[in-house]
Design a protein around this motif. Structure first.
Motif, PDB file in Angstrom:
ATOM      1  N   MET A 122       2.823 -11.418  -5.877  1.00  0.00           N
ATOM      2  CA  MET A 122       3.505 -11.707  -6.984  1.00  0.00           C
ATOM      3  C   MET A 122       4.620 -10.986  -7.330  1.00  0.00           C
ATOM      4  SD  MET A 122       1.748 -14.285  -8.228  1.00  0.00           S
ATOM      5  CE  MET A 122       2.767 -14.237  -9.629  1.00  0.00           C
ATOM      6  N   THR A 123       4.715  -9.760  -6.850  1.00  0.00           N
ATOM      7  CA  THR A 123       6.208  -8.943  -6.848  1.00  0.00           C
ATOM      8  C   THR A 123       7.178  -9.658  -6.040  1.00  0.00           C
ATOM      9  OG1 THR A 123       4.345  -6.774  -6.900  1.00  0.00           O
ATOM     10  CG2 THR A 123       6.951  -6.603  -6.406  1.00  0.00           C
ATOM     11  N   PHE A 124       6.758 -10.077  -4.889  1.00  0.00           N
ATOM     12  CA  PHE A 124       7.884 -10.857  -4.081  1.00  0.00           C
ATOM     13  C   PHE A 124       8.538 -12.041  -4.807  1.00  0.00           C
ATOM     14  CE2 PHE A 124       6.101  -8.616  -0.180  1.00  0.00           C
ATOM     15  CZ  PHE A 124       7.580  -8.170   0.233  1.00  0.00           C
ATOM     16  N   VAL A 125       7.421 -12.681  -5.355  1.00  0.00           N
ATOM     17  CA  VAL A 125       7.874 -13.912  -6.111  1.00  0.00           C
ATOM     18  C   VAL A 125       8.692 -13.719  -7.046  1.00  0.00           C
ATOM     19  CG1 VAL A 125       6.897 -15.833  -7.573  1.00  0.00           C
ATOM     20  CG2 VAL A 125       5.710 -15.072  -5.480  1.00  0.00           C
ATOM     21  N   ALA A 126       8.264 -12.557  -8.079  1.00  0.00           N
ATOM     22  CA  ALA A 126       8.994 -12.105  -9.130  1.00  0.00           C
ATOM     23  C   ALA A 126      10.578 -11.911  -8.815  1.00  0.00           C
ATOM     24  CB  ALA A 126       8.340 -11.104  -9.876  1.00  0.00           C
ATOM     25  N   ALA A 127      10.480 -11.134  -7.523  1.00  0.00           N
ATOM     26  CA  ALA A 127      12.050 -10.789  -7.063  1.00  0.00           C
ATOM     27  C   ALA A 127      13.032 -11.999  -6.775  1.00  0.00           C
ATOM     28  CB  ALA A 127      12.010 -10.005  -5.696  1.00  0.00           C
ATOM     29  N   MET A 128      12.309 -13.185  -6.739  1.00  0.00           N
ATOM     30  CA  MET A 128      13.065 -14.286  -6.528  1.00  0.00           C
ATOM     31  C   MET A 128      14.066 -14.324  -7.891  1.00  0.00           C
ATOM     32  SD  MET A 128      10.463 -16.583  -4.528  1.00  0.00           S
ATOM     33  CE  MET A 128      11.418 -18.041  -4.806  1.00  0.00           C
ATOM     34  N   ILE A 129      13.542 -14.097  -8.972  1.00  0.00           N
ATOM     35  CA  ILE A 129      14.336 -14.590 -10.099  1.00  0.00           C
ATOM     36  C   ILE A 129      15.288 -13.210 -10.748  1.00  0.00           C
ATOM     37  CG2 ILE A 129      12.357 -15.766 -10.913  1.00  0.00           C
ATOM     38  CD1 ILE A 129      11.681 -13.592 -12.881  1.00  0.00           C
ATOM     39  N   ILE A 130      15.201 -12.171  -9.941  1.00  0.00           N
ATOM     40  CA  ILE A 130      16.303 -11.199 -10.088  1.00  0.00           C
ATOM     41  C   ILE A 130      17.879 -11.537  -9.715  1.00  0.00           C
ATOM     42  CG2 ILE A 130      17.176  -8.911  -9.918  1.00  0.00           C
ATOM     43  CD1 ILE A 130      14.145  -8.102  -9.307  1.00  0.00           C
ATOM     44  N   PRO A 131      18.730 -11.813 -10.533  1.00  0.00           N
ATOM     45  CA  PRO A 131      20.095 -12.204 -10.305  1.00  0.00           C
ATOM     46  C   PRO A 131      20.678 -11.040  -9.453  1.00  0.00           C
ATOM     47  CG  PRO A 131      20.097 -11.653 -12.621  1.00  0.00           C
ATOM     48  CD  PRO A 131      18.595 -11.632 -12.097  1.00  0.00           C
ATOM     49  N   PHE A 132      21.272 -11.442  -8.575  1.00  0.00           N
ATOM     50  CA  PHE A 132      22.027 -10.747  -7.479  1.00  0.00           C
ATOM     51  C   PHE A 132      23.108  -9.720  -8.205  1.00  0.00           C
ATOM     52  CE2 PHE A 132      25.970  -9.671  -5.022  1.00  0.00           C
ATOM     53  CZ  PHE A 132      25.238  -8.862  -3.868  1.00  0.00           C
ATOM     54  N   GLN A 133      23.788 -10.223  -9.216  1.00  0.00           N
ATOM     55  CA  GLN A 133      24.839  -9.549 -10.002  1.00  0.00           C
ATOM     56  C   GLN A 133      24.345  -8.414 -10.585  1.00  0.00           C
ATOM     57  OE1 GLN A 133      24.428 -12.885 -10.079  1.00  0.00           O
ATOM     58  NE2 GLN A 133      26.293 -13.602  -9.152  1.00  0.00           N
ATOM     59  N   SER A 134      22.916  -8.420 -11.033  1.00  0.00           N
ATOM     60  CA  SER A 134      22.595  -7.236 -11.734  1.00  0.00           C
ATOM     61  C   SER A 134      22.122  -6.073 -11.016  1.00  0.00           C
ATOM     62  CB  SER A 134      21.026  -7.711 -12.560  1.00  0.00           C
ATOM     63  OG  SER A 134      20.212  -8.161 -11.611  1.00  0.00           O
TER      64      SER A 134
END
Length: 275
Positions: free
Chosen positions: A108-120
């Motif tokens: 779930m940590t890997f899946v959640a990381a998918m929604i983090i925008p690169f710009q942030s």
């Protein structure tokens, strides 16, 4: 008895053709304008070229230093794909087969990381990469692609591994195969359909990526095709004739790769649906 050809089928086919033509419009503008002189692009964008300017491609090829930037893009794309496939397939396999709560948390940590925008995370990433000596390095860029691509790749592998019968692995272990051997000899060959899909998706992303390489690769000798193409767009002038020809040169390898893998793409889709 075969299905009858009805009016609804005809309307559906017409709609599909029209939709296909809409998607082909950008390619029409790209190709036709890449064959025009600069003045003609500015005066009549939609018309067919009056004279084919093949010199645009010759000049773009030379100014891009195409063989060099193509090699850089190819190395980055191939190595990144190999690293992603090896590490993420093994990670997904262990997360599926290890029936513990920590496995679900990690997944779930890997899946959640998918929604983090690169710009942030762009600024802290580059600062950290500079401290670790990863800037101006193709291998540093590959490591970053491993980090950013792991989420989606593990997610896709995870769903596919769950469809592989555990009995196959148990039979191999009884025959004396190690856990490592079970994965590479039994499981990984069965992952071929999803592996092809993953390689295609990641190749499209990595080959066309501009932002991350522009931050990491400052040395002109390490430029990829998107980075080299950007230099046709100056602050005061934009060389549209050469830029459009350069874009076509950058797309051609991807089109060749896509059409050569088309059979495997269809197999991957059908196998995935059956799983």
């Amino acid at each position: 008895m075969g299905n009858k050809y009805t009016s609804k089928t005809f309307i559906g086919e017409i709609f599909a053709i029209l939709l296909g033509l809409v998607f082909l419009v950008p390619f029409y503008y790209l190709i036709t304008n890449s064959l025009k002189p600069f003045a003609e692009i500015l005066t009549n964008t939609s018309a067919l070229p009056k004279v084919l300017m093949l010199d645009n491609y010759v000049n773009a090829f030379e100014k891009l230093d195409y063989l060099k930037v193509f090699t850089n893009s190819l190395i980055i794309t191939v190595v990144s794909n190999v690293v992603l496939v090896i590490f993420c397939s093994m990670a997904a396999y262990m997360l599926v087969r290890t029936k513990k709560k920590i496995s679900n948390i990690i997944f779930m940590t890997f899946v959640a990381a998918m929604i983090i925008p690169f710009q942030s995370i762009m600024i802290p990433l580059i600062k950290t990469a500079g401290n670790l000596g990863m800037l101006n390095s193709i291998w540093g860029l590959v490591i970053m692609y491993l980090g950013f691509g792991s989420g989606m790749t593990i997610f896709l592998y995870h769903g596919f591994v769950k469809g592989i019968p555990v009995e196959l692995e148990e039979a191999a272990i009884i025959d004396g195969c190690s856990r490592f051997g079970v994965f590479w000899r039994i499981v990984f060959p069965l992952l071929k359909p999803i592996t092809v899909t993953i390689v295609i998706l990641n190749s499209l992303w990595i080959w066309n990526d501009y932002l991350l390489p522009s931050l990491v690769l400052q040395d002109p000798g390490l430029r990829t095709i998107p980075l080299a193409t950007f230099f046709f767009f100056g602050q005061y002038t934009k060389q549209w004739d050469l830029a459009l020809a350069a874009l076509v040169l950058g797309i051609i390898p991807l089109l060749i790769f896509f059409f050569s893998m088309q059979k495997h793409i269809i197999k991957g889709i059908t196998s995935g649906s059956i799983k």
